[in-house]
Design a protein around this motif. Structure first.
Motif, PDB file in Angstrom:
ATOM      1  N   THR A   1       0.434  -1.190   0.240  1.00 17.64           N
ATOM      2  CA  THR A   1       0.048   0.106  -0.012  1.00 17.64           C
ATOM      3  C   THR A   1       0.889   1.080   0.214  1.00 17.64           C
ATOM      4  N   GLY A   2       2.188   1.623   0.491  1.00 17.14           N
ATOM      5  CA  GLY A   2       2.781   2.570   0.159  1.00 17.14           C
ATOM      6  C   GLY A   2       4.119   1.989  -0.487  1.00 17.14           C
ATOM      7  N   ARG A   3       5.455   3.588   0.082  1.00 19.58           N
ATOM      8  CA  ARG A   3       6.443   2.866  -0.950  1.00 19.58           C
ATOM      9  C   ARG A   3       6.821   2.049  -0.939  1.00 19.58           C
ATOM     10  N   PRO A   4       7.682   1.752  -1.450  1.00 23.47           N
ATOM     11  CA  PRO A   4       8.526   0.588  -1.598  1.00 23.47           C
ATOM     12  C   PRO A   4       9.371   0.227  -0.193  1.00 23.47           C
ATOM     13  N   LEU A   5       9.759  -0.969   0.152  1.00 31.40           N
ATOM     14  CA  LEU A   5      10.496  -1.036   1.616  1.00 31.40           C
ATOM     15  C   LEU A   5      12.193  -1.051   0.575  1.00 31.40           C
ATOM     16  N   ARG A   6      12.930  -0.169   0.913  1.00 29.69           N
ATOM     17  CA  ARG A   6      14.343  -0.161   0.848  1.00 29.69           C
ATOM     18  C   ARG A   6      15.078   0.051   2.012  1.00 29.69           C
ATOM     19  N   PRO A   7      15.267  -1.139   2.749  1.00 31.00           N
ATOM     20  CA  PRO A   7      15.674  -1.426   4.070  1.00 31.00           C
ATOM     21  C   PRO A   7      17.354  -1.605   4.137  1.00 31.00           C
ATOM     22  N   ASP A   8      17.821  -1.275   5.586  1.00 33.40           N
ATOM     23  CA  ASP A   8      19.093  -0.692   5.999  1.00 33.40           C
ATOM     24  C   ASP A   8      20.183  -1.681   5.732  1.00 33.40           C
ATOM     25  N   ARG A   9      21.708  -1.501   5.885  1.00 35.20           N
ATOM     26  CA  ARG A   9      22.251  -2.739   5.517  1.00 35.20           C
ATOM     27  C   ARG A   9      22.196  -4.298   6.133  1.00 35.20           C
ATOM     28  N   ALA A  10      21.245  -4.705   7.959  1.00 38.29           N
ATOM     29  CA  ALA A  10      21.772  -5.488   8.365  1.00 38.29           C
ATOM     30  C   ALA A  10      19.989  -5.976   7.896  1.00 38.29           C
ATOM     31  N   GLU A  11      19.231  -4.736   7.135  1.00 40.78           N
ATOM     32  CA  GLU A  11      17.716  -5.592   7.369  1.00 40.78           C
ATOM     33  C   GLU A  11      17.904  -6.428   6.008  1.00 40.78           C
ATOM     34  N   ALA A  12      19.075  -5.550   5.411  1.00 41.65           N
ATOM     35  CA  ALA A  12      19.060  -6.470   3.809  1.00 41.65           C
ATOM     36  C   ALA A  12      19.614  -7.619   3.604  1.00 41.65           C
ATOM     37  N   ARG A  13      20.790  -8.300   4.590  1.00 46.33           N
ATOM     38  CA  ARG A  13      21.032  -9.255   5.507  1.00 46.33           C
ATOM     39  C   ARG A  13      20.208 -10.387   5.227  1.00 46.33           C
ATOM     40  N   GLY A  14      18.898  -9.642   6.745  1.00 43.62           N
ATOM     41  CA  GLY A  14      18.027 -10.824   7.204  1.00 43.62           C
ATOM     42  C   GLY A  14      17.151 -10.669   5.969  1.00 43.62           C
ATOM     43  N   LEU A  15      17.017 -10.401   4.978  1.00 48.59           N
ATOM     44  CA  LEU A  15      15.631 -10.430   4.029  1.00 48.59           C
ATOM     45  C   LEU A  15      16.567 -11.047   3.471  1.00 48.59           C
ATOM     46  N   ALA A  16      17.740 -11.459   2.427  1.00 52.54           N
ATOM     47  CA  ALA A  16      18.341 -12.032   2.064  1.00 52.54           C
ATOM     48  C   ALA A  16      18.224 -13.879   2.124  1.00 52.54           C
ATOM     49  N   ALA A  17      18.240 -13.681   3.576  1.00 51.03           N
ATOM     50  CA  ALA A  17      19.277 -14.612   4.032  1.00 51.03           C
ATOM     51  C   ALA A  17      17.821 -15.702   4.441  1.00 51.03           C
ATOM     52  N   LEU A  18      16.759 -15.006   4.327  1.00 53.68           N
ATOM     53  CA  LEU A  18      15.356 -15.547   4.298  1.00 53.68           C
ATOM     54  C   LEU A  18      14.920 -15.866   3.243  1.00 53.68           C
ATOM     55  N   LEU A  19      15.155 -15.631   2.436  1.00 53.95           N
ATOM     56  CA  LEU A  19      14.954 -15.622   0.740  1.00 53.95           C
ATOM     57  C   LEU A  19      15.682 -16.750   0.295  1.00 53.95           C
ATOM     58  N   ALA A  20      17.235 -16.974   0.252  1.00 50.33           N
ATOM     59  CA  ALA A  20      17.991 -17.486  -0.274  1.00 50.33           C
ATOM     60  C   ALA A  20      17.167 -19.594   0.742  1.00 50.33           C
ATOM     61  N   GLU A  21      16.787 -19.451   1.702  1.00 47.04           N
ATOM     62  CA  GLU A  21      16.464 -20.604   2.687  1.00 47.04           C
ATOM     63  C   GLU A  21      15.204 -20.990   1.802  1.00 47.04           C
ATOM     64  N   LEU A  22      14.137 -19.745   1.444  1.00 48.58           N
ATOM     65  CA  LEU A  22      12.933 -20.595   1.299  1.00 48.58           C
ATOM     66  C   LEU A  22      13.200 -21.124  -0.168  1.00 48.58           C
ATOM     67  N   ASP A  23      14.243 -20.499  -1.156  1.00 48.59           N
ATOM     68  CA  ASP A  23      14.566 -21.221  -1.808  1.00 48.59           C
ATOM     69  C   ASP A  23      15.510 -22.096  -2.126  1.00 48.59           C
ATOM     70  N   ARG A  24      15.971 -21.973  -1.636  1.00 49.94           N
ATOM     71  CA  ARG A  24      16.469 -24.333  -0.621  1.00 49.94           C
ATOM     72  C   ARG A  24      15.370 -24.805  -1.327  1.00 49.94           C
ATOM     73  N   GLU A  25      14.155 -24.550   0.552  1.00 51.61           N
ATOM     74  CA  GLU A  25      13.337 -25.426   0.835  1.00 51.61           C
ATOM     75  C   GLU A  25      12.606 -25.742  -0.589  1.00 51.61           C
ATOM     76  N   TYR A  26      12.228 -24.167  -1.084  1.00 48.03           N
ATOM     77  CA  TYR A  26      11.472 -25.097  -2.393  1.00 48.03           C
ATOM     78  C   TYR A  26      11.880 -26.122  -3.098  1.00 48.03           C
ATOM     79  N   ARG A  27      13.569 -25.789  -3.927  1.00 48.66           N
ATOM     80  CA  ARG A  27      13.500 -26.809  -4.474  1.00 48.66           C
ATOM     81  C   ARG A  27      14.128 -27.712  -4.381  1.00 48.66           C
ATOM     82  N   ALA A  28      14.305 -28.417  -2.784  1.00 52.42           N
ATOM     83  CA  ALA A  28      14.800 -29.736  -2.203  1.00 52.42           C
ATOM     84  C   ALA A  28      13.339 -30.733  -2.646  1.00 52.42           C
ATOM     85  N   ALA A  29      12.140 -29.334  -2.232  1.00 53.19           N
ATOM     86  CA  ALA A  29      10.623 -30.465  -1.967  1.00 53.19           C
ATOM     87  C   ALA A  29      10.906 -31.732  -1.165  1.00 53.19           C
TER      88      ALA A  29
END
Length: 311
Positions: free
Chosen positions: A118-146
């Motif tokens: 509903t608002g502006r896109p999220l531009r995370p700070d450095r720590a938030e960016a690392r956390g989001l990237a780690a979660l997305l990488a884990e989601l991708d690994r879990e999805y592909r391993a099935a």
């Protein structure tokens, strides 16, 4: 995703994923998801999308609002919203797609996904960016391993991702970690269903009574629940949705004002023009001229390419 032409209307893209146990969910890079993940023409989805851009130029246009890309950046698109990538090049990052049915274990996640969109896109700070990237990488690994139990793991990880993304929004007040989940919005199921119904495009009858009948409650009960949950009346929310839909169609299609009126739920084009001017402060023609409205088409393509989506 695949494309469903809607005549002169905005294209609707539906989620069509590789088997993966037929989950209403997919994740990958812009390249593995496919060409439609970078579509430069206005379209809408029947599902939610999160695009975490780590590199690239251009802009992301959501419901006529143009947001320049300044990676890292999380762009959220809720089901029914109209979006496209403007003059984008070199897009890199993650694309996550999911239908609302995938959120049943954490029903509050639907409200979080919409809040992100509903608002502006999220531009995370450095720590938030690392956390989001780690979660997305884990989601991708879990999805592909099935592996066994992977749907529940994916739902849990997606829940964490949405919670952390909403926490990182500029307007979100700081919360103690232990109390964060308790502070999340938990709308009444009927109110959430009402919100989904009024967001559906192309509906002719948009009266409070028609929605109440579909939901199996009285108009009084619907008014009570919606007012309690949102602070606004059902009629006001319907008017806001009609205004938004009219703006989308005027800005992204070549539909006539009569056609836009009908698509937004108005039988009388003259009444629609009066309604639109009261709500927006401009006539439909003035609004269209200001947005440079007109439909754009892109080349046909499957969005999730099965040749690249497999592990």
């Amino acid at each position: 995703m695949n494309r469903q032409p809607l005549g002169p209307d905005i294209e609707l893209h539906r989620l069509a994923v590789p088997d993966r146990g037929r989950l209403p969910f997919a994740i990958g890079t812009f390249d593995t998801i496919g060409a439609l993940s970078r579509a430069g023409f206005p379209h809408r989805h029947s599902f939610h999308e999160l695009a975490y851009v780590t590199r690239g130029r251009g802009s992301h246009v959501l419901d006529l609002s143009d947001h320049p890309l300044r990676p890292p950046q999380l762009c959220a698109i809720a089901a029914g919203q109209v979006h496209h990538w403007g003059r984008a090049s070199g897009l890199e990052g993650w694309v996550l797609l999911f239908e609302e049915d995938f959120l049943l274990r954490h029903p509050e996640d639907a409200a979080l996904a919409r809040e992100l969109a509903t608002g502006r896109p999220l531009r995370p700070d450095r720590a938030e960016a690392r956390g989001l990237a780690a979660l997305l990488a884990e989601l991708d690994r879990e999805y592909r391993a099935a592996r066994a139990g992977h749907p529940g793991v994916l739902q849990a990880l997606l829940h964490v991702l949405l919670v952390r993304a909403v926490r990182a929004l500029p307007h979100s007040p700081p919360q103690a970690p232990a109390a964060a989940d308790a502070a999340l919005p938990r709308p009444h199921p009927l109110v959430a269903h009402f919100g989904r119904l009024i967001a559906e495009p192309g509906r002719a009858d948009r009266t409070v009574g028609s929605y109440a009948r579909e939901l199996g409650v009285s108009t009084g009960r619907l008014h009570e629940l919606v007012r309690e949950a949102t602070g606004r009346t059902p009629a006001r929310l319907i008017r806001q949705q009609q205004t938004l839909e009219a703006k989308r169609l005027l800005g992204a299609t070549d539909l006539t004002v009569r056609q836009v009126a009908a698509a937004a739920g108005f039988a009388d084009p003259a009444y629609f023009c009066r309604f639109f001017r009261r709500e927006v402060g401009l006539t439909p023609g003035e609004f269209r001229a200001g947005t440079g409205g007109g439909k754009h088409h892109g080349p046909g393509a499957e969005s999730i390419d099965p040749r690249t989506a497999r592990p």
